[in-house]
Motif scaffolding. Sequence first.
Motif, short mmCIF file in Angstrom:
data_model
loop_
_atom_site.label_atom_id
_atom_site.label_comp_id
_atom_site.label_asym_id
_atom_site.label_seq_id
_atom_site.Cartn_x
_atom_site.Cartn_y
_atom_site.Cartn_z
N ARG A 120 0.83 -1.20 0.00
CA ARG A 120 0.00 0.00 0.00
C ARG A 120 0.86 1.24 0.00
N ALA A 121 1.90 1.25 0.83
CA ALA A 121 2.77 2.42 0.91
C ALA A 121 3.48 2.66 -0.42
N ASP A 122 3.97 1.60 -1.07
CA ASP A 122 4.66 1.74 -2.35
C ASP A 122 3.73 2.33 -3.40
N LEU A 123 2.50 1.85 -3.46
CA LEU A 123 1.56 2.31 -4.49
C LEU A 123 1.11 3.75 -4.22
N LEU A 124 0.89 4.09 -2.95
CA LEU A 124 0.51 5.47 -2.64
C LEU A 124 1.65 6.43 -2.97
N ARG A 125 2.86 6.04 -2.63
CA ARG A 125 4.00 6.91 -2.97
C ARG A 125 4.13 7.06 -4.49
N ALA A 126 3.82 5.98 -5.22
CA ALA A 126 3.94 6.04 -6.68
C ALA A 126 3.04 7.10 -7.28
N VAL A 127 1.87 7.36 -6.67
CA VAL A 127 0.96 8.38 -7.20
C VAL A 127 1.11 9.71 -6.47
N GLY A 128 2.17 9.80 -5.66
CA GLY A 128 2.44 11.07 -4.99
C GLY A 128 1.59 11.33 -3.78
N ALA A 129 1.11 10.28 -3.12
CA ALA A 129 0.29 10.44 -1.92
C ALA A 129 1.09 9.99 -0.70
N ASP A 130 0.73 10.54 0.44
CA ASP A 130 1.44 10.24 1.68
C ASP A 130 0.80 9.02 2.35
N PRO A 131 1.51 7.90 2.46
CA PRO A 131 0.93 6.70 3.08
C PRO A 131 0.53 6.92 4.52
N ALA A 132 1.15 7.88 5.21
CA ALA A 132 0.86 8.10 6.63
C ALA A 132 -0.36 8.98 6.84
N ALA A 133 -0.85 9.62 5.80
CA ALA A 133 -1.99 10.54 5.94
C ALA A 133 -3.27 9.76 6.22
N ASP A 134 -4.17 10.37 7.00
CA ASP A 134 -5.46 9.73 7.26
C ASP A 134 -6.27 9.58 5.98
N VAL A 135 -6.16 10.60 5.11
CA VAL A 135 -6.88 10.58 3.84
C VAL A 135 -5.88 10.92 2.74
N PRO A 136 -5.16 9.92 2.20
CA PRO A 136 -4.13 10.19 1.19
C PRO A 136 -4.73 10.75 -0.10
N VAL A 137 -4.04 11.75 -0.66
CA VAL A 137 -4.49 12.39 -1.91
C VAL A 137 -3.29 12.45 -2.85
N SER A 138 -3.50 12.07 -4.11
CA SER A 138 -2.43 12.11 -5.10
C SER A 138 -2.02 13.55 -5.38
N THR A 139 -0.72 13.77 -5.55
CA THR A 139 -0.21 15.12 -5.88
C THR A 139 0.37 15.18 -7.29
N LEU A 140 0.34 14.07 -8.02
CA LEU A 140 0.89 14.06 -9.37
C LEU A 140 -0.18 14.51 -10.37
N PRO A 141 0.24 15.03 -11.52
CA PRO A 141 -0.73 15.28 -12.59
C PRO A 141 -1.44 13.99 -12.94
N ASP A 142 -2.69 14.12 -13.34
CA ASP A 142 -3.55 12.95 -13.47
C ASP A 142 -2.95 11.88 -14.37
N ARG A 143 -2.54 12.22 -15.59
CA ARG A 143 -2.01 11.22 -16.51
C ARG A 143 -0.74 10.59 -15.96
N GLU A 144 0.09 11.39 -15.34
CA GLU A 144 1.32 10.86 -14.75
C GLU A 144 1.01 9.90 -13.61
N ALA A 145 -0.02 10.22 -12.84
CA ALA A 145 -0.41 9.35 -11.73
C ALA A 145 -0.93 8.01 -12.24
N LEU A 146 -1.74 8.06 -13.33
CA LEU A 146 -2.27 6.81 -13.88
C LEU A 146 -1.15 5.90 -14.37
N ASP A 147 -0.20 6.50 -15.12
CA ASP A 147 0.91 5.69 -15.62
C ASP A 147 1.76 5.15 -14.47
#
Length: 991
Positions: A120-147
């Motif tokens: 879970r932590a690896d995948l959240l970091r991959a999309v630019g989200a903080d694994p430790a956050a209560d509600v993780p949110v991606s910080t990458l541009p959408d297309r970059e996050a999908l890839d």
Amino acid sequence: MSRAERWRTTLARAGFADATRAGELLDGLGGSGPELVAILGRTADPDLALTALLRLLESADDRERLFDAVVDDEGTAMRLLCVLGASSALGDHLVRHPDHWRELTDPTLGSTRAPAFAMRADLLRAVGADPAADVPVSTLPDREALDALRVEYRRLLLRVAARDLAHDQGVDDTAAELSDLAASTLDAALAVARARVGDDHADARLAVVAMGKCGGHELNYVSDVDVVFAFAPADGVAEATATRVATRLASNLMQVCSDHTAEGTIWPVDAALRPEGTQGPLVRTVASHRGYYERWAKTWEFQALLKARPVAGDRALGEEYAEMVEPLVWQAADRDNFVGDVQAMRRRVVENIPAAQVDRQLKLGPGGLRDVEFAVQLLQLVHGRADERVRAPATLSALHELTVGGYVGRPDGEAMHAAYAFLRTLEHRIQLFQMRRTHVLPDDEASLRRLARSMGCFKEPVAELDRTWQHHRREVRRLHEKLFYRPLLAAVARIPGEGARLSPEQAGDRLSALGFVDPTSALRHLASLTEGVRRSAAIQRTLLPVMLEWFASAPDPDAGLAGFRKLSESLGGTPWYLTTLRDEGQVAERLATILATSRYASDLLQREPAGVKMLGEDLAPLSAEALTDEMASIGKRRDEAEQAVRQVRAVRRRELLRIASGELVGLTDVAEVGAALSRLTDATLEATLEIAGRAVRDQRGLDEAPTALAVVAMGRYGGFELSYGSDADVLFVHDPLPGADAQQAASYARAVVEELRRLLSVAGPDPALEVDAGLRPEGKQGPLVRTLDSYAAYYAKWSRVWEAQALLRADAVVGDPELRRRFTELIDPLRYPAQGLTHDDVVEIRRIKARVDTERLPRGADRNTHLKLGRGGLSDIEWTVQLLQMRHGAQVEGLRTPQTLAALEGAREAGLVEESDAVVLADGWRTVSRIRNAITLVRGKAGDQLPRDTRERAAVAITVGYPPGGTDAMVNDYLRRTRRAHAVVERVFWE
């Protein structure tokens, strides 16, 4: 042999399909080729592995390091080459992302499974989200996050596949790891969805609950991920606002996983298991879910909830959902029709398999994964109410607990475990090759060879794989059939060595869940059949696991088991009975179906136990000649009339069983049944007429009969359309021989007819044949038997149009052939008048029809479902055909027949009815006649109304060919066909 030839031979033995090309490629690796051959020889496809390795070497930035690792590190080489040889899709991924080969250098892959939190932590970091956050949110541009999500998912998947292929990881561990990977991916996808929704995402708490294989921690490599979404409004947010936000979050999460990008896709997220399916809202509150499950949910929905598990999003909300549904799941077995619903779902799955795939389906076909899963889930739902130990969501874990708990015999549990593990592993290997969702075994030689080697079959790969697969398929079918039932026998028969030990209460619960209304009586029957050391008890213990399944699949399991016990007690001492059932599976299955479906046929079997032998035959009705010869021969061998007719009636009883059994197992069409019953009645009357005549002559001291006698079939008998509950409507005619005294001839004829009726109605073990002469001239007030001249005089002076209509069904079938011919010549001008019908005659026929419909319909009967007098029923169709016969029979030869369907065909050929109308009327007649027969078979007595009792109606549906659970389909088809038939009748009869 040259060095080159020895090299090619070595490569061929290692499994290379193209040894020459492989040798050339390996030579390109310098002196390292021979060192790799042994490892390549252990891969699924050495040619593919070698080619993919060379492609990877070309694309890698650290080519030398990669080459050295493959050559020097056996663990890395084994992991990498096993993946490359089994999966072209992962090989393509490594070529696109060559740095990922380093993942396979990790020596802990062979001994350590990645924890879910780490993935879970690896995948959240991959999309630019903080694994430790209560509600993780991606910080990458959408297309970059999908890839990035797809690349990271494949990186982690690569590690799972390497552990699976190179280190013999158990299939349950692989499936659990894939489930954790899917759950982590859902969390990362939700982080991307929150970024898409923006700050509004905080207005709703969303929980993602996995269902199916992901929920059960047993996911495949490639599978839809089934989910249900639960939401709750954030503090101070209106529910309507939160609903919109939660719906957007859920929709975007599904899209993130399924969208195609430059890095491909992941897998579809399927929310179709939610309340109301695709027609229901995508998200619901926990309270809304509860309301639906408590009021509207079907059995299969609780079966699906057995594997529900919160996997992503708001964990506290997910746990609240799980706690809410858990008690509902374990109450499902108390629902009406619980097992019928579960079995119907299984049948629907099987029926939807394309015919070309049935023999290659690992998942849905006979002996496939679904057989195991349905068996285990049904046992869980039955016994999990009282025993929490068996509630494990994973199939193999649940099977283990059921075995340990004594609900499944230990040998059976172990065999089922081995078969399921093999089938799941085989499914994984099929999917790995191209990372495609499939459960069908390939049929080309190359694919089968690769698949077999991936399963460890190296000597004769394809043959070895097929043998092993077929063995496990047979085991699954065998165990699926006995899994519910053998423990029931152990509960009552104390079978030595049987692992399962159900208490009487547990056994009763299981029988109730299987559809037995009186489980206490059922257990007594089982005990009586199986207890002790008698040879018959031992054979019964072998038979009953399969017999019980057939009983449970039929409409009345209680009647089936009770009837089987009676039959077994009657025949148990005969040398052929049990061995026939044991050795000839068709006989046992037919017997179980008949006993648990038809009271009529069951009663015949109790009277004719030797009829069990007949169930192994083709059950085609005997010809009229064969029946007549047999009955006549029997009649001549007995001097005493009652004994002779008793033997004739015994033959009739046997043939009634043959005809009924043929219809019950779907081998005899309704028109064939009517003809067969009519032929049987002909033969019975012919033989009995001869016996009665001989008896009367003996009583009166006559050397020969003073008059010729004939029996004229009328009504449904004359129309070759008898049903099981029909009387034989007849006319009796005689014609004094030249020189005979008229009074003596009449007295003799009357005495013979009365003796015939008496002999056929004497109480005994055989069904009586009621001979009804009520359609004779003047009805019951007229003489029972008339001369031919008397009939001619009556019809010439007194005949009414309704009597001419009744004669349409007259068929002189029994007795003196010349007298029969002359009677037919007498009545033909009456029933097929040369000038057709007058206007007044047509009006009279319609008046009588209207009166019959109104006055004879029983009080309280439903006109829509009354088979004879209802809308589009037999009366409607037959009167319509008969009106056409009387109007046009003199001119149209095809109408001059007593049979409804034959006359209807004659009308169609003559253009008197449209072809489409004729098809509708014939279809309606067949439908109603089949159901009418089925009612008699099921109840043991005739009936003209669709049964209101649900069990009887279900039995009728099965008898006419609908699958179990097809009652509503039968009723809907009946109403549709009779409605269409009635519309034709309105046009043809009344206009």
